[in-house]
Write an enzyme that holds these catalytic residues in place. Sequence first.
Site, PDB file in Angstrom:
ATOM      1  N   ASP A 125      -8.953  -5.864   5.132  1.00 39.28           N
ATOM      2  CA  ASP A 125      -8.044  -6.883   4.608  1.00 39.28           C
ATOM      3  C   ASP A 125      -7.649  -7.942   5.637  1.00 39.28           C
ATOM      4  OD1 ASP A 125      -8.031  -5.948   2.039  1.00 39.28           O
ATOM      5  OD2 ASP A 125      -6.155  -4.844   2.212  1.00 39.28           O
ATOM      6  N   GLY A 179      -5.176  -4.752  -8.450  1.00 44.12           N
ATOM      7  CA  GLY A 179      -6.252  -3.764  -8.366  1.00 44.12           C
ATOM      8  C   GLY A 179      -5.774  -2.375  -8.002  1.00 44.12           C
ATOM      9  N   SER A 198       0.831  -1.203   0.000  1.00 45.42           N
ATOM     10  CA  SER A 198       0.000   0.000   0.000  1.00 45.42           C
ATOM     11  C   SER A 198       0.865   1.252   0.000  1.00 45.42           C
ATOM     12  CB  SER A 198      -0.920   0.011   1.225  1.00 45.42           C
ATOM     13  OG  SER A 198      -1.832  -1.056   1.184  1.00 45.42           O
ATOM     14  N   SER A 231     -14.682   2.303  -2.385  1.00 52.14           N
ATOM     15  CA  SER A 231     -13.270   1.924  -2.262  1.00 52.14           C
ATOM     16  C   SER A 231     -12.432   3.156  -2.003  1.00 52.14           C
ATOM     17  CB  SER A 231     -12.776   1.226  -3.538  1.00 52.14           C
ATOM     18  OG  SER A 231     -11.372   1.016  -3.474  1.00 52.14           O
TER      19      SER A 231
END
Length: 409
Positions: A293, A70, A24, A145
Amino acid sequence: MNLKLEKSIFQKQETVIKITGSKSESNRLLLLQALYPEIKIHNLSNSDDTVFMEKALSTNSDSIDVHHAGTAMRFLTAYFAVQENRTVSITGSQRMKERPIKILVDALNQLGANISYLENDGFPPLQIKGRVLTSSQVKIEAGVSSQYISALLLIGSKLENGLNLTLEGEITSIPYIKMTLQLLNQIGVETVFENNVIQIKPFEELKETELTVESDWSSASYFYSLIALSAIGTEVKLTFYKENSLQGDSVLAEIYKIFGVSTSFHENSISLKKIVDIDSSYRVKLNLVNAPDIAQTIAVTCFALDVSCHLSGLHTLKIKETDRLVALKTELEKLGAHVSISSESLELKATSIIKKDISIDTYNDHRMAMAFAPLSLKTDIVINDWEVVSKSYPTFWNDLKSIGINQFE
């Protein structure tokens, strides 16, 4: 390819595991580095997602394939929208073509971007004709999102008039938005986040800056689960971690106290230790809207410890690599669990039954493979398509082998 994990015992002596940098953080910094080449990055993730991101940002090709990545799809869509006089098409795997991107595309086009769909409206693949974006005002639905929001924020400082982003509805995964803003702040970009409006000021000049990526807390979750399923006194040390983390999944340190796991912070590392067994009559109730997650890991931990749980705030799991709620229900029930799901929650009833030699399907989802691996401390288990872990944690199986988990291809 299938991998059999035989029932094993976690080595009790303190083991040190070096976990790759957070994907991330890595993917955000790579995009910022592409906008501001003065940035130097240390401890970059070696995950597939980051490799695809780095490759896409360094290529001159007009056709880019991000496969299952993604985050790369969302971030690169924004990046190429501001690359003046360059036209690219971005595609991905079949699952990627089923993952919606309309909200982000609409927002970018509102800012003046030129993005169109090459196949189905609202979904990749995309054609992007880069241009200077002079508009600064945009609204976006905030409950689907956070990656859509972060994609806009990351390019905001390069817009002629900056960015004024209004978030509509309930905001999901706020820690990831704050991570993006804090990384922008670290390179000198001025940001303001008040109520439901985020402002990013224009920013051009940057002196040479070195940034170190913290290791991935999502990857640490599987070791929290392993320690929770182990005997009292079992311990592992993980590097490189900070007590004041930018990552929302660092909430693991607090959550896993429920399962008898303590977290000690040292300079650049953490130690996890099993200090007490959880009472099986306890019912775990968690809202994971800010850390979705880690839901799979927690659900499997509860099942393995014969503990009931109710996990909510999981609406974003339906648009991940797979529909993770359906996948969790299917695979846990194979093992003997009693599971019910809604559009945003999972309910698991305690059961002492854990079936042996069950094959777990992973659905091209790295987190399915890794979340179920700790069950090898309770029973023999088979992980199908085990190599999928390379998406975020390529050395996962080697690290498990180093702590005594027996594996056979």
